[in-house]
Design a protein around this motif. Sequence first.
Motif, PDB file in Angstrom:
ATOM      1  N   ARG A 192       0.855  -1.188   0.000  1.00 52.82           N
ATOM      2  CA  ARG A 192       0.000   0.000   0.000  1.00 52.82           C
ATOM      3  C   ARG A 192       0.888   1.234   0.000  1.00 52.82           C
TER       4      ARG A 192
ATOM      5  N   ALA B 275      -5.678  -7.178  -2.951  1.00 54.68           N
ATOM      6  CA  ALA B 275      -5.413  -5.807  -3.399  1.00 54.68           C
ATOM      7  C   ALA B 275      -6.666  -5.204  -4.035  1.00 54.68           C
ATOM      8  N   ASP B 276      -7.357  -5.975  -4.864  1.00 58.14           N
ATOM      9  CA  ASP B 276      -8.576  -5.491  -5.508  1.00 58.14           C
ATOM     10  C   ASP B 276      -9.660  -5.195  -4.484  1.00 58.14           C
TER      11      ASP B 276
ATOM     12  N   ASP C  23      -8.787  -2.021  -2.661  1.00 60.60           N
ATOM     13  CA  ASP C  23      -8.965  -0.903  -3.587  1.00 60.60           C
ATOM     14  C   ASP C  23     -10.447  -0.554  -3.745  1.00 60.60           C
TER      15      ASP C  23
ATOM     16  N   GLN D 243      -3.660 -10.645  -5.524  1.00 61.53           N
ATOM     17  CA  GLN D 243      -4.378  -9.685  -6.368  1.00 61.53           C
ATOM     18  C   GLN D 243      -5.816  -9.520  -5.904  1.00 61.53           C
TER      19      GLN D 243
ATOM     20  N   HIS E 249     -10.864   3.610  -0.432  1.00 59.71           N
ATOM     21  CA  HIS E 249      -9.730   4.344   0.131  1.00 59.71           C
ATOM     22  C   HIS E 249      -8.975   5.047  -0.986  1.00 59.71           C
ATOM     23  N   GLN E 250      -8.279   6.099  -0.657  1.00 60.39           N
ATOM     24  CA  GLN E 250      -7.520   6.850  -1.642  1.00 60.39           C
ATOM     25  C   GLN E 250      -6.105   6.293  -1.835  1.00 60.39           C
ATOM     26  N   GLN E 251      -5.724   5.282  -1.062  1.00 63.82           N
ATOM     27  CA  GLN E 251      -4.400   4.707  -1.191  1.00 63.82           C
ATOM     28  C   GLN E 251      -4.300   3.827  -2.439  1.00 63.82           C
ATOM     29  N   LEU E 252      -3.076   3.613  -2.869  1.00 63.95           N
ATOM     30  CA  LEU E 252      -2.785   2.773  -4.019  1.00 63.95           C
ATOM     31  C   LEU E 252      -2.310   1.416  -3.514  1.00 63.95           C
ATOM     32  N   TYR E 253      -2.839   0.330  -4.074  1.00 65.82           N
ATOM     33  CA  TYR E 253      -2.442  -1.030  -3.699  1.00 65.82           C
ATOM     34  C   TYR E 253      -1.921  -1.747  -4.923  1.00 65.82           C
ATOM     35  N   TRP E 254      -0.867  -2.574  -4.733  1.00 67.46           N
ATOM     36  CA  TRP E 254      -0.372  -3.401  -5.833  1.00 67.46           C
ATOM     37  C   TRP E 254       0.260  -4.661  -5.276  1.00 67.46           C
TER      38      TRP E 254
END
Length: 59
Positions: free
Chosen positions: A14, A37-38, A41, A34, A45-50
């Motif tokens: 994150r 993470a999906d 997401d 995945q 939330h405004q955070q980025l997940y990968w």
Amino acid sequence: MNDSGAVLPWLVIRQDDNGNHYRVGRYATRDEAQQMADSLDADGHQQLYWVERIGQPAS
């Protein structure tokens, strides 16, 4: 490895609004990571997940 001896090479990462990176969890398969993470997401939330594999350089 964890105590059970299972290998968990896939990480969900994150990134917060300040650019800091945090490990959210470790998973046995890329698909499992995945899906997590999906789902994070999709919570709005405004955070980025990968997803990353341990030992793989970040892109």
